[in-house]
Scaffold this active site. Structure first.
Site, PDB file in Angstrom:
ATOM      1  N   ASP A  94     -52.836 -24.056 -11.702  1.00 31.61           N
ATOM      2  CA  ASP A  94     -53.329 -25.295 -12.299  1.00 31.61           C
ATOM      3  C   ASP A  94     -52.332 -25.952 -13.245  1.00 31.61           C
ATOM      4  O   ASP A  94     -52.702 -26.859 -14.004  1.00 31.61           O
ATOM      5  CB  ASP A  94     -54.651 -25.039 -13.014  1.00 31.61           C
ATOM      6  CG  ASP A  94     -55.817 -24.957 -12.037  1.00 31.61           C
ATOM      7  OD1 ASP A  94     -55.829 -25.740 -11.074  1.00 31.61           O
ATOM      8  OD2 ASP A  94     -56.710 -24.121 -12.232  1.00 31.61           O
ATOM      9  N   ASP A 151     -59.175 -26.346  -5.170  1.00 32.15           N
ATOM     10  CA  ASP A 151     -58.711 -27.094  -6.334  1.00 32.15           C
ATOM     11  C   ASP A 151     -57.219 -27.400  -6.258  1.00 32.15           C
ATOM     12  O   ASP A 151     -56.745 -28.419  -6.775  1.00 32.15           O
ATOM     13  CB  ASP A 151     -58.963 -26.316  -7.626  1.00 32.15           C
ATOM     14  CG  ASP A 151     -60.333 -25.667  -7.713  1.00 32.15           C
ATOM     15  OD1 ASP A 151     -60.835 -25.168  -6.685  1.00 32.15           O
ATOM     16  OD2 ASP A 151     -60.896 -25.620  -8.823  1.00 32.15           O
TER      17      ASP A 151
END
Length: 371
Positions: A94, A151
């Site tokens: 991320d 994601d």
């Protein structure tokens, strides 16, 4: 869209101008708002994956207002994040969310060279997570060495940006390989997407799907659908590859079919009636993805669906008062785990609402673009 996007954005700007100084005074990186307080992440401090959304909001507001306060607050948050970049140990895939919306935005809007270097450092870390078997590893735990998650489609924008900046095709090449794996292994026949897929880390063979943050195995966690919708649309925008646009269209069709009549989004599109759980982050992010599809295709149905989502949020689940911290309410991080927040404000919901309004107003600053 029934609501006035310019008016809503202006009220959000005034709200953050009144409340962001509270975060600066506490020296924290906000994760959610509660009354007159900003609260930091309940996990991993400033290395938690959502850290880039706060400076992302500040840069969006600075670009619209040219108020130096927002620039200063964005850079205060950026410094906290670059400290984590140097600590390294808790970072994962991320870093796209964390650094493209902070350092990348700073460089895009101001030309600050150190921010460019820090963003390229983050891109190198993300590329270093690439398993040559065909996927970007999500997390760090040894027992999850073969895990990849939907994601990460959003984090690929950092790699496309890095290739554009450096002229080195390896970053974009890794992004394409991962996107193709997601297209093949995450996208289901009905247009929904899996949240977590586990691969054999040596061969890349798909071993199994894990339920993740949705209701259960094989269901449709709404934010995961938003990540897929927006992520595949951005992959097309950053490469011109038709297969990614087709994937984004398929996920968009599934997403649009499951928007509630009131314009809100359930936490899982296939969840049971009780307990009723909303996740308005999914609606705000989904609106951004649909607006990107409208930009790419010119098809009115995507703009109409995005307008329905934003109307639902503004009408029913948005606190625009300058006296409270946080705007978007009824955000839920995970269907079964309340530790990260359930039916509360969470800052990355606010980020995507601000971005959606900027897009509707024609003032989007293109933070996910490789150019």
């Amino acid at each position: 869209m029934r609501n006035n996007a310019c008016e809503a954005f202006d009220r959000l700007l005034k709200k953050y101008r009144a409340t962001a100084p509270l975060a600066a005074a506490e020296g924290l990186l906000p994760y959610r708002g509660e009354g007159r307080r900003w609260l930091s992440s309940p996990f991993d401090g400033n290395s938690w994956w959502t850290g880039g959304f706060w400076p992302g909001i500040m840069w969006q507001l600075y670009a619209a207002s040219k108020d130096a306060f927002f620039l200063e607050e964005a850079r205060r948050a950026e410094a906290l994040l670059t400290d984590e970049l140097r600590r390294f140990t808790k970072l994962n895939h991320d870093v796209g969310f964390m650094y493209l919306l902070s350092c990348g935005a700073d460089y895009r809007l101001t030309g600050r060279e150190q921010s460019r270097v820090d963003c390229l450092h983050a891109a190198s870390l993300l590329m270093g997570r690439f398993n040559p078997a065909g996927f970007i590893r999500a997390w760090n735990e040894p027992e999850r060495v073969g895990y990849a998650i939907i994601d990460c489609m959003m984090n690929l924008s950092l790699l496309f940006w890095a290739s554009a900046q450096t002229g080195d095709p390896r970053f974009a090449g890794v992004a394409r390989i991962h996107a193709d794996t997601a297209l093949r292994e995450f996208l289901r026949p009905d247009g929904s997407v899996s949240h977590i897929v586990e691969f054999d880390p040596n061969t890349g063979t798909r071993l199994r799907e894990h339920a993740g943050q949705g209701y259960g195995l094989g269901t449709a966690w709404s934010r995961g659908q938003a990540w897929g919708l927006y992520g595949f649309a951005l992959a097309h925008a950053n490469t011109g590859e038709a297969r990614y646009l087709e994937a984004a269209r398929r996920v968009a069709d599934f997403f649009i079919a499951h928007i509630r009549p009131d314009g809100l989004t359930d936490c899982d599109f296939l969840q049971p009636p009780e307990p009723a759980r909303l996740d308005n982050i999914a609606g705000a992010c989904g609106a951004c993805g649909l607006l990107e599809l409208h930009r790419l295709t010119g098809e009115a149905r995507y703009l109409e669906a995005a307008g329905a989502l934003v109307d639902g949020l503004l009408d029913k689940c948005c606190d625009l008062s300058p006296n409270t911290c946080g705007a978007l309410t009824h955000c839920t991080a995970s269907y079964h785990d309340d530790a990260a927040g359930v039916h509360c404000n969470i800052v990355y919901g606010d980020y995507f609402l601000v971005e959606a309004l900027n897009r509707m107003n024609g003032t989007d600053i293109g933070l996910w673009s490789a150019e």
